[in-house]
Design a protein around this motif. Structure first.
Motif: not given
Lengths: 446, 222
Positions: A176-182
């Motif tokens: 799983i991954v957490v991404l930034t808005q960018k």
């Protein structure tokens, strides 16, 4: 009286346009530069999210192995006693490092020796990495931080949607991954509504579990595009038994007062080097390179000294020196301008004194004029600083670093300018206030 | 009103000693209009500056308005000048950046007891006396030489001083304007009983005053 001085100050400033321009330019530009520098430092070193805990953090980004040897130094002191030469030899054995290697610790090392450092309230193990991938025939690179679940407890990221990964997910090595808005914008073309979607980095598929606001800071410890459980790293990385690899640990102290205790505990753990002696036969010492947040920041700029505290001091002094230059040079210029400006008004000084003004009245009048000038310059500097900060943020010239306008800093910067504004007027005004009336009246008679 | 006893003024450089005033003894009565004449460099202005406490004698005693001012420090002198003396200069010495009324108000700025409204009222009254009330918002650059000197007179009298010291007040003016200024000074002397000491080069102006003192090479000759 003040009204009279004010009217005169405005008239004088209006009449001497070039002087006024140069003075105002000096004051407002100095103020703007001070504001930009302090805004940058506030962003980089301040406690804005996600770094609200930064004063309680101790980093262990590297370990250093060294070979220390004893040198034999013989000092000879020759003297004469009653014509006879006497030689006195002193032999010392100072220590010298003749070989040293420094790198990030391995997972094996941090897992075995970096955990549960008692004075720390919390800690997080993480690994810096980056992923190259192609999207619509375009090559992109995402910086990635491979972390444990505690990472999200230490840094207060702001989630736009979804959530951080939990301990079970890390333990199970969930992809799983957490991404930034960018990152979302770049990958999916949208900043939200991507929970459950998949991203592929270097052949590995990850499911998006959360989206965070872009970190304002460009610090390597928090800034990335993707955040992934470190258990997704290859078994070779997690299963090795070497001393050095790409891991780091951050410790969270209860209070800043606990930081020395954490550092001391880490030093103590360095004595466990014996375990790796066979792998590093030529070395005989291991040092834990632990840093406070500020020390680590300074170390990135200047790392000549082995002692991070010393490097921080050097960087701080360098910064103070540069900031002083920014302030002192315009002040010297202002002093020079003020001397010629006040000299031109010697007849006025003569008249005022003849009609009862004391030296202190004259001094006050000219200092007051400078204060007015500084206030106008301060106002222009305020507008310039806000404009420049907006321009810098919008142009992304400092990458992800977003500068903020700090009114407290502006207030202090303004006080500094006011202080030097007063000082620059005080010296020439003092000189002129002491001029003999007859001489003052003789000069530039009107 | 003014008493000078054995006043000497010596200017010293490393190599030369110049005696600017030599044993001057002078008494000026209250309400007197005295003029001082003499060739250039004879010490007229130096004497006036000493009476005005803007220069100090090398030796001698000065008594003005029954006060011996020799031991005064600079603050006392400034206060004394403000209360008791008014100055008129040959080259006006108006502050070009201030309006006429603000120029006239100037001596009152250094009197803490005078409020802003009172300052304004006194300045308007002084300008009325010199016939320039209608020009009070003008700036010095907008005035003729005679008008400037009238503003300077208004500034000198606004604080109602006992003594006015005028250093060649008509020196920069043509005869018509000079006469105008002289008439104002005479009027002040006669109507307000103000003591005036005037330095002049102009014999005709000096003759209009009560008494003439002549200086030559720093010494009083008549």
């Amino acid at each position: 009286m003040l009204k009279n001085y004010f009217k005169l100050a405005i008239k004088v400033l209006g009449r001497r346009k070039f002087f006024t321009f140069v003075s105002l330019f000096g004051i407002s530009f100095t103020l703007m530069i001070l504001m930009l520098i302090t805004a940058f430092l506030q962003t980089e070193l301040g406690s804005d999210a996600p770094m609200t805990e930064k004063d309680n953090l101790v980093y262990l980004p590297a370990i250093s192995i060294k070979r220390a040897v004893k040198d034999t130094v013989v000092e000879r002191d020759t003297s004469y006693q009653e014509g006879i030469m006497i030689v006195d030899s002193t032999v010392t054995y100072p220590e010298r490092i003749n070989s040293h290697s420094r790198s990030n610790p391995s997972y094996y090392f941090v897992n075995k020796y970096g955990r549960d450092v008692v004075p720390a309230k919390n800690y997080s193990i993480y690994n810096n990495s980056s992923y190259d991938f192609f999207l619509n025939s375009k090559k992109l690179t995402f910086r990635a931080l491979l972390t444990d679940e505690r990472f999200w407890e230490i840094y207060d990221f702001s989630f736009v949607e979804g959530q951080a990964y939990r301990k079970t997910q890390v333990d199970n090595g969930e992809a799983i991954v957490v991404l930034t808005q960018k990152a979302c914008r770049q990958y999916f073309g949208q900043e939200s509504g991507v929970i459950g979607k998949e991203v592929v980095f270097e052949g590995q598929t990850y499911t998006v579990s959360g989206v965070i606001k872009d970190p304002k800071s460009f610090h390597v410890y928090v800034n990335a595009e993707a955040y992934i459980p470190y258990t997704n790293l290859p078994p070779a990385v997690l299963g090795g038994t070497g001393l050095m690899d790409g891991f780091e640990v951050v410790y969270q102290a209860h209070t800043p007062a606990d930081i020395p205790k954490i550092k001391k505990e880490l030093e103590h753990r360095a004595n466990l080097f014996e375990e790796f002696r066979d792998d590093y036969a030529t070395y005989n010492r291991l040092e834990m390179m632990s840093y406070t947040f500020r020390e680590r920041y300074a170390d990135n700029l200047y790392d000549e000294d082995d002692d991070p505290a010393q490097n921080l001091k050097t960087v701080q002094w360098l910064l103070i020196f540069l900031l002083s230059l920014f302030v002192i040079l315009p002040v010297l210029n202002l002093v020079n301008l003020n001397i010629s400006r006040i000299m031109e008004r010697s007849s006025e000084i003569g008249v005022r004194k003849a009609f009862g003004a004391h030296s202190s009245n004259i001094l006050f009048q000219f200092v007051f004029e400078n204060v007015i000038l500084t206030f106008i310059g301060g106002l222009i500097g305020f507008i310039l600083a806000i404009g420049m900060i907006k321009l810098i943020n919008e142009s992304h010239v400092l990458y992800e670093t977003t500068l903020g306008f700090n009114f407290k800093i502006f207030f202090y910067s303004f006080l500094i300018c006011l202080f030097f504004g007063v000082l620059s007027g005080l010296l020439p005004a003092y000189k002129m206030s002491k001029v003999h009336i007859v001489n003052a009246l003789k000069q530039n008679q009107r | 009103m003014i008493s000078l006893q054995n006043i000497n003024k010596v200017y010293r450089t490393k190599t030369i000693e110049t005696l600017a005033l030599n044993e001057i003894n002078l008494e000026v009565s209250e309400g007197e209009f005295l003029s001082i004449m003499g060739p250039s460099g004879c010490g007229k202005s130096t004497l006036l500056n000493i009476i005005g406490l803007i220069d100090e004698p090398s030796s001698g005693n000065i008594t003005i308005a029954n006060q011996t001012v020799n031991g005064y420090n600079s603050k006392d002198m400034a206060h004394f000048r403000n209360e008791k003396l008014g100055f008129i200069f040959q080259s006006f010495h108006l502050i070009n950046d201030l309006s006429v009324i603000d120029n006239v108000e100037l001596p009152l700025l250094y009197r803490k007891s005078v409020s802003a409204s009172e300052r304004r009222r006194l300045a308007e009254e002084a300008l009325l006396k010199v016939g320039l009330k209608n020009r009070m918002s003008h700036f010095p650059a907008q005035l003729s030489g005679g008008q400037k000197q009238r503003v300077a007179i208004a500034r000198a009298i606004v604080g109602k001083p006992n003594i006015i010291l005028a250093d060649e007040p008509t020196g920069n003016l043509d005869s018509a304007m000079g006469n105008e200024i002289m008439n104002i000074l005479l009027q002040l002397n006669q109507e307000e009983k103000t003591t005036i000491v005037m330095v002049t080069h102009d014999e005709s102006m000096a003759r209009k005053t009560n008494r003439l003192v002549r200086l030559f090479d720093g010494a009083q000759v008549s």
